[in-house]
Scaffold this active site. Structure first.
Site, mmCIF file in Angstrom:
data_model
loop_
_atom_site.group_PDB
_atom_site.id
_atom_site.type_symbol
_atom_site.label_atom_id
_atom_site.label_comp_id
_atom_site.label_asym_id
_atom_site.label_seq_id
_atom_site.Cartn_x
_atom_site.Cartn_y
_atom_site.Cartn_z
ATOM 1 N N THR A 60 38.019 37.429 34.563
ATOM 2 C CA THR A 60 38.544 38.167 33.407
ATOM 3 C C THR A 60 40.017 38.507 33.565
ATOM 4 O OG1 THR A 60 38.423 40.322 32.299
ATOM 5 C CG2 THR A 60 37.632 40.250 34.536
ATOM 6 N N TYR A 115 35.120 47.565 36.108
ATOM 7 C CA TYR A 115 34.749 46.226 35.623
ATOM 8 C C TYR A 115 35.673 45.159 36.220
ATOM 9 C CZ TYR A 115 34.597 42.169 32.601
ATOM 10 O OH TYR A 115 34.538 40.882 32.151
#
Ligand code: UDP
Length: 329
Positions: free
Chosen positions: A118, A142
């Site tokens: 990501t 995250y």
């Protein structure tokens, strides 16, 4: 050769399964716990195993049973604010279970591994477009949970010869142009999804989280990549590794950004609905701007965007949302 797709019933996973099938690849095996994915998003003829990718015995059994030699690993928790509230849940699911999956992959001699990473690994980048060499300073659990997997992959590849590609996704958006899949999470928080739902009357108004950022119009800038283009990058990555390509970590984005207000204009234009917009306080943890440099993925994988058009992306999201409404949510 069989591909195991973890999270293949989810948003990006289901589009990648379609991409593999459209390219004439044999049906992959989907492993998904259906926590956020949907049984109906797995095409007929593609085996779906409902289970946990962190279950080493199950994964070992699947590798044997289906002669798996390649894994595309999508399954993960992806909601940044949730990761702040429940970091250990994220480190368990995204990091510890990925470690288990890697250990089984090595023990069972899986050859190639494609990993969903990501843009969150960059945090708030100093430079835009951001290259892969930018310092990695994730600001959320995250982002950290994913970055640790990148590191595990690098070390595992060096020690055990596993070949891998880690793709750093920017803002994934849109839907299958043929209308077979789309973003189906009911309470998704993603801007295009929320704006489209507002245009369709499913939400009363759209909140813009901050208009005092150091960007041209004061709202955050993101690189919205269409989901089929992103899915094709996974196919390109598999082919690249099959041809003996070196391990690779690459951004997946279009190298161009749109502000929140520009996205809203596009949704209003495409839908023909002038919905209410409310300027609200900033959302904690949002970088002002993040746009992918994509020279590396273009050069190494030969990846070429085919759906790099914001209005087209919005139209796809709108059409998909209408389909979801027609089927009752
Ligand atoms: N955003 C917004 N209103 C919304 C949802 C998102 O203003 O209802 C903004 C958000 O603050 C960010 C951008 O839109 O600047 C993209 O957010 P999204 O959640 O889609 O993706 P992220 O970049 O956080 O992964």
């Amino acid at each position: 050769m069989t591909v195991l797709v973890t999270g293949g019933a989810g948003y990006i996973g289901s589009h990648t399964v379609l991409e593999l099938l459209d390219a004439g690849e044999p049906p992959p095996v989907v492993l998904d716990d259906l926590s956020t994915g949907f049984r109906w998003s797995v095409p007929e003829g593609t085996p779906l195993v409902v289970g946990d990718f962190g279950d080493a015995d199950l994964v070992a059994d699947l590798i044997e049973r289906y002669a798996i030699d390649e894994i595309i690993h999508f399954a993960a928790k992806i909601v940044v604010p949730d990761s702040v509230a429940d970091p250990l849940g994220y480190y368990l699911n995204n990091t510890a279970k990925a470690r288990a999956l890697l250990a089984t992959s090595v023990a069972r001699r899986v050859k190639r591994f494609i990993f969903s990473s990501t843009a969150a690994v960059y945090g708030d980048p100093l430079h835009n477009p951001v290259t892969e060499d930018e310092p990695l300073k994730p600001v959320s659990p995250y982002g950290r949970s994913k970055l640790m997997v990148e590191w595990m992959l690098e070390d595992t590849a060096r020690a055990h010869g596993l070949a891998y590609v880690a793709l750093r996704y920017f803002n994934v958006s849109g839907a299958d142009p043929k209308g077979r899949s789309g973003q189906s999470t009911p309470n998704a928080t993603h801007l295009i999804k929320v704006a489209v739902q507002t245009a369709l009357g499913l939400r009363p108004k759209l909140q813009v989280f901050g208009d005092d950022y150091p960007t041209p119009d004061g709202t955050c800038v993101r690189d919205y990549i269409q989901v089929t283009d992103l899915s094709r990058a996974h196919l390109d990555a598999l082919r690249y590794l099959r041809d003996g390509g070196a391990n690779l970590t690459a951004n997946c984005g279009y190298e161009r950004g749109f502000s929140v207000l520009e996205v809203i204009e596009s949704v209003k234009r495409v839908s023909g609905v002038d919905f209410d917009v409310q300027i609200s306080p900033r959302r904690p943890g949002d970088p002002a701007a993040i746009v992918a440099a994509n020279e590396r993925i273009r050069r190494t994988l030969g990846w070429t965007p085919q759906h790099d058009d914001l209005d087209e992306i919005v139209r796809q999201a709108l059409e998909w949302e209408k389909r979801l409404m027609a089927r009752g949510g």
